[in-house]
Design a protein around this motif. Structure first.
Motif, PDB file in Angstrom:
ATOM      1  N   UNK A 172       0.740  -1.312   0.137  1.00 55.80           N
ATOM      2  CA  UNK A 172      -0.011   0.103  -0.247  1.00 55.80           C
ATOM      3  C   UNK A 172       0.886   1.370  -0.056  1.00 55.80           C
ATOM      4  N   UNK A 173       0.898   2.057  -1.079  1.00 54.42           N
ATOM      5  CA  UNK A 173       1.679   3.268  -1.297  1.00 54.42           C
ATOM      6  C   UNK A 173       3.331   2.891  -1.246  1.00 54.42           C
ATOM      7  N   UNK A 174       3.556   1.729  -1.788  1.00 59.02           N
ATOM      8  CA  UNK A 174       4.822   1.228  -1.424  1.00 59.02           C
ATOM      9  C   UNK A 174       5.004   0.476  -0.220  1.00 59.02           C
ATOM     10  N   UNK A 175       6.328  -0.036  -0.183  1.00 58.03           N
ATOM     11  CA  UNK A 175       6.673  -0.534   1.248  1.00 58.03           C
ATOM     12  C   UNK A 175       7.197   0.333   2.256  1.00 58.03           C
ATOM     13  N   UNK A 176       6.381   1.216   2.832  1.00 57.71           N
ATOM     14  CA  UNK A 176       6.985   2.336   3.482  1.00 57.71           C
ATOM     15  C   UNK A 176       7.330   2.009   5.097  1.00 57.71           C
ATOM     16  N   UNK A 177       7.975   2.902   5.701  1.00 60.43           N
ATOM     17  CA  UNK A 177       8.231   2.598   7.253  1.00 60.43           C
ATOM     18  C   UNK A 177       8.740   3.923   7.479  1.00 60.43           C
ATOM     19  N   UNK A 178       7.925   4.886   8.259  1.00 60.95           N
ATOM     20  CA  UNK A 178       8.176   6.058   8.390  1.00 60.95           C
ATOM     21  C   UNK A 178       9.049   6.353   9.477  1.00 60.95           C
ATOM     22  N   UNK A 191       9.924  -3.056  -4.629  1.00 61.79           N
ATOM     23  CA  UNK A 191      10.633  -3.755  -5.435  1.00 61.79           C
ATOM     24  C   UNK A 191      11.686  -4.745  -4.944  1.00 61.79           C
ATOM     25  N   UNK A 192      12.559  -4.349  -4.075  1.00 68.29           N
ATOM     26  CA  UNK A 192      13.323  -5.351  -3.647  1.00 68.29           C
ATOM     27  C   UNK A 192      12.667  -6.476  -2.969  1.00 68.29           C
ATOM     28  N   UNK A 193      11.581  -6.547  -2.538  1.00 74.76           N
ATOM     29  CA  UNK A 193      10.869  -7.547  -1.847  1.00 74.76           C
ATOM     30  C   UNK A 193      10.009  -8.330  -2.867  1.00 74.76           C
ATOM     31  N   UNK A 240      11.131   4.367 -12.952  1.00 70.00           N
ATOM     32  CA  UNK A 240      11.683   3.793 -11.598  1.00 70.00           C
ATOM     33  C   UNK A 240      11.494   2.033 -11.499  1.00 70.00           C
ATOM     34  N   UNK A 241      10.245   1.916 -11.850  1.00 72.03           N
ATOM     35  CA  UNK A 241       9.876   0.572 -11.711  1.00 72.03           C
ATOM     36  C   UNK A 241      10.063  -0.296 -13.007  1.00 72.03           C
ATOM     37  N   UNK A 242       9.744   0.307 -14.023  1.00 77.27           N
ATOM     38  CA  UNK A 242      10.344  -0.501 -15.522  1.00 77.27           C
ATOM     39  C   UNK A 242       9.896  -1.932 -15.401  1.00 77.27           C
ATOM     40  N   UNK A 243       8.496  -2.171 -14.967  1.00 77.36           N
ATOM     41  CA  UNK A 243       8.116  -3.387 -14.992  1.00 77.36           C
ATOM     42  C   UNK A 243       8.609  -4.358 -14.131  1.00 77.36           C
ATOM     43  N   UNK A 244       9.423  -4.154 -12.993  1.00 77.28           N
ATOM     44  CA  UNK A 244       9.841  -5.003 -12.337  1.00 77.28           C
ATOM     45  C   UNK A 244       8.855  -5.751 -11.533  1.00 77.28           C
ATOM     46  N   UNK A 245       7.901  -5.082 -11.071  1.00 79.25           N
ATOM     47  CA  UNK A 245       6.783  -5.305 -10.260  1.00 79.25           C
ATOM     48  C   UNK A 245       5.395  -4.921 -10.694  1.00 79.25           C
ATOM     49  N   UNK A 300      -4.417  -9.379  -0.863  1.00 72.40           N
ATOM     50  CA  UNK A 300      -4.610  -8.179   0.096  1.00 72.40           C
ATOM     51  C   UNK A 300      -3.508  -6.962  -0.291  1.00 72.40           C
ATOM     52  N   UNK A 301      -3.985  -5.794   0.102  1.00 74.02           N
ATOM     53  CA  UNK A 301      -3.336  -4.561   0.105  1.00 74.02           C
ATOM     54  C   UNK A 301      -2.771  -4.159   1.274  1.00 74.02           C
ATOM     55  N   UNK A 302      -1.341  -4.231   1.718  1.00 69.38           N
ATOM     56  CA  UNK A 302      -1.187  -4.270   3.000  1.00 69.38           C
ATOM     57  C   UNK A 302       0.008  -3.198   3.477  1.00 69.38           C
ATOM     58  N   UNK A 303       0.244  -2.866   4.711  1.00 73.40           N
ATOM     59  CA  UNK A 303       1.173  -2.032   5.120  1.00 73.40           C
ATOM     60  C   UNK A 303       1.428  -2.276   6.679  1.00 73.40           C
ATOM     61  N   UNK A 304       2.595  -2.036   7.154  1.00 75.93           N
ATOM     62  CA  UNK A 304       3.046  -2.073   8.231  1.00 75.93           C
ATOM     63  C   UNK A 304       3.572  -3.326   8.927  1.00 75.93           C
ATOM     64  N   UNK A 305       3.617  -4.394   8.327  1.00 72.03           N
ATOM     65  CA  UNK A 305       4.246  -5.850   8.529  1.00 72.03           C
ATOM     66  C   UNK A 305       4.674  -6.488   7.310  1.00 72.03           C
ATOM     67  N   UNK A 306       5.407  -7.591   7.459  1.00 67.19           N
ATOM     68  CA  UNK A 306       5.712  -8.257   6.389  1.00 67.19           C
ATOM     69  C   UNK A 306       4.786  -9.337   5.805  1.00 67.19           C
ATOM     70  N   UNK A 307       4.218  -9.004   4.821  1.00 64.59           N
ATOM     71  CA  UNK A 307       3.072  -9.930   4.328  1.00 64.59           C
ATOM     72  C   UNK A 307       3.634 -11.102   3.689  1.00 64.59           C
TER      73      UNK A 307
END
Length: 251
Positions: free
Chosen positions: A19-25, A41-43, A106-111, A244-251
């Motif tokens: 959700x909105x990228x894999x963010x961690x404020x 992308x890395x994950x 940036x993404x270039x089709x990687x995900x 799922x669309x997720x944030x805040x944990x490793x899905x």
């Protein structure tokens, strides 16, 4: 839904969607930024992100109508030019606001990209048209979605080849009370499906199961859910959806 259509949207259900990228404020990785997208992308996660239209008609990656929550700027995104938006540094990070063009580079089709068109519910089709224009020639898996059926009906008319979806909830919240009653009823009954013809639905997991969504899923339409914030919610959501669309944990 035909087998060909189901195959076309397999990328939506293959992996959890960040959700909105894999963010961690806390680590200086803020939503809808270059850093958050790089982490996704890395994950190997699909990326959900938001588009807003600037004063001069460009698509920028930003969720809120106002810029104050995430930047030191002031006012509405729609009242800023793209150059002004790109000058805004995102709080707690070194990132600046991206354009859709920069995101695609940036993404270039990687995900896969799951792109939400934000709406002012005013019938303005410029954001849909700009997104479609930018996506011409983009080879990576992608789709466009919106809470606003008018935006998705526009995508269907302008670029029927692009996979499109409806973001939804039961539309009983006070937020929807400002909309004309026919629009409220269309959202609450899902009667817009006849004109939007979505390929998928992204639905608020806490309001599932719900008969219109259950019926669409039974007919083969993929259902993804938002926004999942812990493993227990993920288990609950997957009982009624396909990803799922997720944030805040490793899905």
């Amino acid at each position: 839904m035909s087998a060909d259509q189901r195959r076309a949207v397999d990328f939506l259900t293959a992996r959890p969607i960040a959700h909105r990228g894999l963010h961690d404020f806390g680590r200086g990785i803020v939503e809808n930024t270059t850093s958050a997208f790089a982490a996704a992308i890395a994950r190997g996660y699909a990326i959900e992100c938001d588009l807003q239209l600037t004063k001069d008609g460009e698509a920028v990656v930003f969720h809120d109508d106002h810029v104050e929550r995430l930047t030191e700027g002031h006012g509405l995104v729609k009242d800023h030019t793209v150059a002004e938006m790109k000058q805004l540094v995102v709080r707690n990070s070194t990132d600046r606001v991206q354009t859709l063009t920069e995101l695609l580079a940036q993404v270039k089709g990687q995900v896969p990209l799951v792109i939400e068109l934000k709406s002012h519910w005013d019938g303005d089709e410029r954001l849909a048209k700009r997104a479609v224009e930018e996506l011409k020639g983009y080879a990576g898996a992608h789709c466009l979605m919106s809470f606003d059926p008018d935006a998705i009906a526009a995508v269907r008319r302008i670029a029927p080849h692009i996979i499109r979806g409806i973001v939804a909830e039961r539309a009983t919240d006070s937020y929807y009370s400002t909309l004309p009653l026919p629009k409220q009823m269309e959202l609450r009954t899902f009667s817009h499906v006849a004109r939007t013809r979505p390929d998928f639905v992204s639905f608020y997991f806490e309001e599932l199961p719900w008969a219109p969504i259950t019926a669409l899923r039974a007919d083969g339409m993929p259902i993804i859910t938002w926004t999942i914030r812990d493993p227990a919610q993920a288990v609950m959501a997957m009982r009624c959806s396909d990803q799922i669309t997720f944030e805040g944990f490793a899905a």
